[in-house]
Design a protein around this motif. Sequence first.
Motif, PDB file in Angstrom:
ATOM      1  N   LYS B  53       0.855  -1.194   0.000  1.00  0.00           N
ATOM      2  CA  LYS B  53       0.000   0.000   0.000  1.00  0.00           C
ATOM      3  C   LYS B  53       0.887   1.238   0.000  1.00  0.00           C
ATOM      4  CE  LYS B  53      -3.901  -2.195   2.159  1.00  0.00           C
ATOM      5  NZ  LYS B  53      -4.794  -2.182   3.296  1.00  0.00           N
ATOM      6  N   ASP B  54       0.704   2.124   0.975  1.00  0.00           N
ATOM      7  CA  ASP B  54       1.612   3.278   0.923  1.00  0.00           C
ATOM      8  C   ASP B  54       2.706   3.204   1.981  1.00  0.00           C
ATOM      9  OD1 ASP B  54      -0.748   5.572   2.468  1.00  0.00           O
ATOM     10  OD2 ASP B  54      -0.365   3.436   2.714  1.00  0.00           O
ATOM     11  N   ASN B  72       7.144   4.895   6.517  1.00  0.00           N
ATOM     12  CA  ASN B  72       6.768   5.644   5.324  1.00  0.00           C
ATOM     13  C   ASN B  72       8.007   5.824   4.444  1.00  0.00           C
ATOM     14  OD1 ASN B  72       8.273   7.609   6.508  1.00  0.00           O
ATOM     15  ND2 ASN B  72       6.645   9.123   6.612  1.00  0.00           N
ATOM     16  N   ASP B  73       7.856   6.602   3.374  1.00  0.00           N
ATOM     17  CA  ASP B  73       8.889   6.624   2.341  1.00  0.00           C
ATOM     18  C   ASP B  73      10.227   7.189   2.774  1.00  0.00           C
ATOM     19  OD1 ASP B  73       6.700   7.267  -0.428  1.00  0.00           O
ATOM     20  OD2 ASP B  73       7.688   5.441   0.280  1.00  0.00           O
TER      21      ASP B  73
END
Lengths: 783, 107
Positions: B53-54, B72-73
């Motif tokens: 997903k993200d 997260n990224d």
Amino acid sequence: MVVPSSKLQDLIEEIRGAKTQAQEREVIQKECAHIRASFRDGDPLHRHRQLAKLLYVHMLGYPAHFGQMECLKLIASPRFTDKRVGYLGAMLLLDERQDAHLLITNSIKNDLSQGIQAVQGLALCTLSTVGSAEMCRDLATEVEKLLLQPGPYVRKKAVLTAVHIIRKVPELSNIFLPPCAQLLHERHHGVLLGTITLITELCERSPAALKHFRKVVPQLVQILWTLVTTGYSTEHSISGVSDPFLQVQILRLLRILGRNHEESSETMNDLLAQVATNTDTSRNAGNAVLFETVLTIMDIRSVAGLRVLAVNILGRFLLNSDKNIRYVALTSLLRVVQSDHSAVQRHRPTVVECLREPDASLSRRALELSLALVNSSNVRAMTQELQSFLESCPPDLRADCASGILLAAERFAPTKRWHIDTILRVLTMAGTHVRDDAVANLTQLIGGAQELHAYSVRRLYSALAEDISQQPLVQVAAWCIGEYGDLLLEGSCEETEPLQVEEEEVLALLEKVLQSHMSLPATRGYALTALMKLSTRLRGDNNRIRQVVSVYGSCLDVELQQRAVEYNALFQKYDYMRAAILEKMPLVERGGTQDEEAKESKEAQHSEAAVIPTEPQTSKLLDLLDLLDGTSGAAQPPPPLEPSSEGTSVHLLDLPCVSPAPASIPNLKVFEREGLQLTLSFVRPPGTPALLLIMVTAINTSEADVTHFVCQAAVPKSFQLQLQAPSGDTVPAQGGLPMTQLLRILNPKKAPLRLKLRLTYNHFGQSVQEIFEVNNLPVETWQ
Amino acid sequence: MIKFFLMVNKQGQTRLSKYYEHVEINKRTLLETEVIKSCLSRSNEQCSFIEFKDFKLIYRQYAALFIVVGVNDTENEMAIYEFIHNFVEVLDEYFSRVLRSVPCVQL
């Protein structure tokens, strides 16, 4: 009788002893009932024990909301054991959605100012975990005071709480700006790490803070320098690297500070080079630091040498046997390939190696990177690799791979034949996964390559004979066979092996496609049209074709039925036109849709010359978004309105054929220069009161031709203007055939008409541009 | 930023979960089952970073226990990988035989 409450350990043993899920549930329910009773009775001595048991039960997944108020009571109690369990319970059971959490604000406030480290620590922990926006606002000043207290235990927790507060309530950032500079002098790594995180959060949220913290770059550089160059320290070393977590955080902060800022980047250059070369890469910790360094180098304004160093490090990572490292290397290379293309090219062979990885995330990354690395010099080798990958890759990557290969082929194809070959191979291997416009692209490509018609039709015929299941391939093959069937039957072609094909075989194949249940309706349409075209190309008689066409005249599919009926009509009533209609198609304009191909084939009976001048104009008109001077073009290419159009032409578009109506409005001469005259004639069709048709006529009485004549018009906003295609773009000299163009103006509001014309043309070897407004427009044009 | 931290056993039961961003209770179980499924289906030769997903998932296996961290990224995957190991070592020091007990620890 009061049952003595059991200790937490006893409860755990009991639960562990339960053999089945049902038994466990029973034990827990019994215990919960006890706990509830105890809470109701309000026994202060054993409350913490009950709550501890409740928390354990909660962690196993059972409901425990009735313990929330008890947490509050425990927190308020002066005993440390109570407070400890109370705060723990608060962190687990309360969250922002409950209203009860606000009630602990006061307790936390008291505890924060108490001065006992352990208690302050508890309070800070709780605040940083469940603190809501209101709580943070109330308690921010308290936390800030604690930031500067002596003693690293509390400072560490205070810093972490500050980070949480900033995340929740960004407006409070200015409270925490001043202490940061002082905190950076800290020796204790825990506090230092927290401070760096705090500064990072501040910088990410506000550009003012970013500017403020650029001043500390030298200090950060110093800290990192000492970390990297000091020897082994037992307290902080992880597999030989001194506190890699702190190093990574500092590098990240440097990245944020140095982005787009020359001065800071310069200060960091030496340090980054040092870290990059001196870090021990045998263990994962070292690699993590190295990776962060590479990311930082890429992001700031670093010198070229440093960037090359970074790319080389990534290349070295690629050769590492550890999958994780290869993965991060591929991801980062993808990010830099746009900016440092040549440096990454050097590692192309390794990247291609990674295509063969069994791991899906690695091969996907490798695929993206390989596609980005294709350029004109390596296109043949790369497509070879990519095609072998296509054969063996997992299905979710197929579509990406196929479209990637096609795109790369389009951009860098060295020869047309290679291009056609590549597309053919992709279609054969992964036909169902290609994008829809691949068919259109291929047909256009083949159509344009005159010398390759024979070659391509042969290849397609053999491919089709083998396998009729891949729809895009079948569609292209059918179209080709239809267009170039005569070349197929001719015999030899020097580029492929001689293929003797009989007419009957070709027809049989097309019929097979028509009848196959695997064919989509669109494919059937292609096959039927191809059969029809063959009726003019083949030398034998057309009985078989006639038969098929008449059978499909009663097909259930409406599209096929319509086609078959029309073709039938061509055979019977309009046989004399058949040859002309089914001629070879002219090259389709790139970007034309399937509809336009069909229309153009039906309009093929217009003279070829008429088609070509419309093409450059239609491409301009097709661009609906081109609002140059407010002109808007008609979306479909209309047939020219010259007298050359025969009366029997099939007008697919419903355009009003303007015959110059009784001229009730006088003509207007608007422009004259060196023999070129422009005249406007006006028509108001009686049926539509808001419509005005203007015919622009250009006559050239000079000795030289006027070429590349383009006329554009602009009207005020309340009008709608449509320019139709002119009859041509050359106005021949000496009063030759005048050029005409039709303008349609809709004037629903009956506002006064204003018209501005822009002419560009070449005359007497000079290019001329004229812009002028048309004056003296007769009143009848707009009233 | 770390979004969540999970400890899951091979049978798919969550042993420890800590969310650093609010997620609804029912969505949590859904999230956990999906995460577990993607981690359990990977073999030994595949890398420890998954795109989900993200988030990015970084997981590490210790005998019968999987530790999964969702980030997260902006995070450095390898640093998180090291962090997981650091965490396990701390637990091991503080409570002995960490792999077989269910630690009651507030992160």
